[in-house]
Each structure stands twice: as structure tokens, then as C-alpha cells.
Design a protein around this motif. Structure first.
Motif, PDB file in Angstrom:
ATOM      1  N   LEU A  90       0.848  -1.182   0.000  1.00 18.11           N
ATOM      2  CA  LEU A  90       0.000   0.000   0.000  1.00 18.11           C
ATOM      3  C   LEU A  90       0.885   1.233   0.000  1.00 18.11           C
ATOM      4  CD1 LEU A  90      -2.769  -0.911   2.600  1.00 18.11           C
ATOM      5  CD2 LEU A  90      -3.100  -0.616   0.146  1.00 18.11           C
ATOM      6  N   ARG A  91       0.331   2.342  -0.457  1.00 20.81           N
ATOM      7  CA  ARG A  91       1.080   3.593  -0.498  1.00 20.81           C
ATOM      8  C   ARG A  91       0.243   4.691   0.133  1.00 20.81           C
ATOM      9  NH1 ARG A  91       1.755   7.837  -4.451  1.00 20.81           N
ATOM     10  NH2 ARG A  91       3.916   8.535  -4.676  1.00 20.81           N
ATOM     11  N   LEU A  92       0.830   5.375   1.108  1.00 19.63           N
ATOM     12  CA  LEU A  92       0.183   6.500   1.764  1.00 19.63           C
ATOM     13  C   LEU A  92       0.808   7.794   1.259  1.00 19.63           C
ATOM     14  CD1 LEU A  92       0.006   5.287   5.477  1.00 19.63           C
ATOM     15  CD2 LEU A  92      -1.597   4.867   3.604  1.00 19.63           C
ATOM     16  N   SER A  93      -0.044   8.806   1.096  1.00 18.36           N
ATOM     17  CA  SER A  93       0.428  10.113   0.671  1.00 18.36           C
ATOM     18  C   SER A  93      -0.120  11.181   1.608  1.00 18.36           C
ATOM     19  CB  SER A  93      -0.039  10.400  -0.758  1.00 18.36           C
ATOM     20  OG  SER A  93       0.324  11.691  -1.171  1.00 18.36           O
ATOM     21  N   CYS A  94       0.687  12.161   1.891  1.00 18.86           N
ATOM     22  CA  CYS A  94       0.302  13.259   2.777  1.00 18.86           C
ATOM     23  C   CYS A  94       0.688  14.559   2.082  1.00 18.86           C
ATOM     24  CB  CYS A  94       1.021  13.119   4.110  1.00 18.86           C
ATOM     25  SG  CYS A  94       0.804  14.503   5.251  1.00 18.86           S
ATOM     26  N   VAL A  95      -0.310  15.289   1.592  1.00 17.36           N
ATOM     27  CA  VAL A  95      -0.055  16.542   0.894  1.00 17.36           C
ATOM     28  C   VAL A  95      -0.083  17.685   1.893  1.00 17.36           C
ATOM     29  CG1 VAL A  95      -0.842  18.107  -0.912  1.00 17.36           C
ATOM     30  CG2 VAL A  95      -1.050  15.643  -1.227  1.00 17.36           C
ATOM     31  N   ALA A  96       0.964  18.511   1.858  1.00 13.35           N
ATOM     32  CA  ALA A  96       1.082  19.616   2.803  1.00 13.35           C
ATOM     33  C   ALA A  96       0.669  20.935   2.165  1.00 13.35           C
ATOM     34  CB  ALA A  96       2.520  19.718   3.303  1.00 13.35           C
ATOM     35  N   SER A  97       0.129  21.848   2.979  1.00 17.29           N
ATOM     36  CA  SER A  97      -0.259  23.172   2.492  1.00 17.29           C
ATOM     37  C   SER A  97       0.946  24.094   2.371  1.00 17.29           C
ATOM     38  CB  SER A  97      -1.304  23.790   3.419  1.00 17.29           C
ATOM     39  OG  SER A  97      -0.774  23.941   4.720  1.00 17.29           O
ATOM     40  N   ALA A  98       2.047  23.710   3.029  1.00 18.33           N
ATOM     41  CA  ALA A  98       3.301  24.448   2.902  1.00 18.33           C
ATOM     42  C   ALA A  98       4.284  23.581   2.122  1.00 18.33           C
ATOM     43  CB  ALA A  98       3.876  24.773   4.279  1.00 18.33           C
ATOM     44  N   SER A  99       5.373  24.175   1.710  1.00 17.88           N
ATOM     45  CA  SER A  99       6.390  23.418   0.990  1.00 17.88           C
ATOM     46  C   SER A  99       6.868  22.260   1.846  1.00 17.88           C
ATOM     47  CB  SER A  99       7.574  24.325   0.639  1.00 17.88           C
ATOM     48  OG  SER A  99       8.687  23.556   0.244  1.00 17.88           O
ATOM     49  N   ILE A 100       6.703  21.042   1.368  1.00 17.39           N
ATOM     50  CA  ILE A 100       7.093  19.878   2.147  1.00 17.39           C
ATOM     51  C   ILE A 100       8.590  19.887   2.399  1.00 17.39           C
ATOM     52  CG2 ILE A 100       7.500  18.311   0.192  1.00 17.39           C
ATOM     53  CD1 ILE A 100       5.666  17.383   3.446  1.00 17.39           C
TER      54      ILE A 100
END
Length: 114
Positions: A17-27
């Protein structure tokens, strides 16, 4: 910083499985980013972290199976989970640390069947 998690779900033992976490600031600008998990009835534990100047760290239980990485193009934190085991079943959380501030994404359920 707002963190939006996607991925997770149901997998069989040995699957991926692959989890992704998109940030509102520059990762890339966030000093430390990490994945935590909490299984039912257990304490929250650090799964993997990646930080400027401190490199990458993994829990012993996931070493060699999970890979954490920053995707600067997609501005996201990735957790690639391979060779999953039933004991990996938990709610997974994305975390970002900036100074004394801690930010959390919503949890995503990962369930691994034997």
C-alpha cells in the motif's frame, strides 16, 4: 500547516500500500516530517521520519519493508509499504514538526489480512 492524507485501505499479507500526505506548505521546508500509527488498544508509535540534518529513521518493525520519502514536486510525504503483515494494521497519521509546533493530518486506516 495543513496535512491531507490519502491512501490506505485493505491489503493481504505480503501486499503493498502507499500513503500520501499533501502539505499546504512546501514539504521540503518543513524540518521534520513523519508517519505514526496507532493500532487498536495500543499506544501511538513512530513508523518513520525524515528530517533535515537528521536523515531517515524507521521503527525496527518496518525496516526493509517501508520507505519514507518527500515528493517535492507533489509537495507530499510518501510512505511506501511493502510486504505488509497483519501486525501493520493500524490507523496511520502524517506529522509535521516546525520548531515547537506539531501538525497532524487525519488518520487513514490500514488493514492487513492474513
Amino acid at each position: 500547516v495543513q496535512l491531507q492524507v490519502s491512501g490506505g485501505g485493505l491489503a493481504q499479507a505480503g501486499g503493498s500500500l502507499r500513503l500520501s500526505c499533501v502539505a499546504s506548505a512546501s514539504i521540503h521546508s518543513i524540518p521534520v516530517v513523519a508517519w505514526y500509527r496507532q493500532a487498536l488498544g495500543k499506544q501511538c508509535e513512530l513508523v518513520a521520519s525524515i528530517g533535515h540534518g537528521i536523515g531517515i529513521d524507521y521503527a525496527d518493525s518496518v525496516k526493509g519493508r517501508f520507505t519514507i520519502s518527500r515528493d517535492n514536486v507533489a509537495n507530499s510525504l510518501i510512505l511506501q509499504m511493502n510486504n505488509l503483515r497483519p501486525e501493520d494494521t493500524a490507523v496511520y497519521y502524517c506529522n509535521a514538526k516546525r520548531g515547537h509546533l506539531n501538525y497532524w493530518g487525519q488518520g487513514t486506516q490500514v488493514t492487513v489480512s492474513s
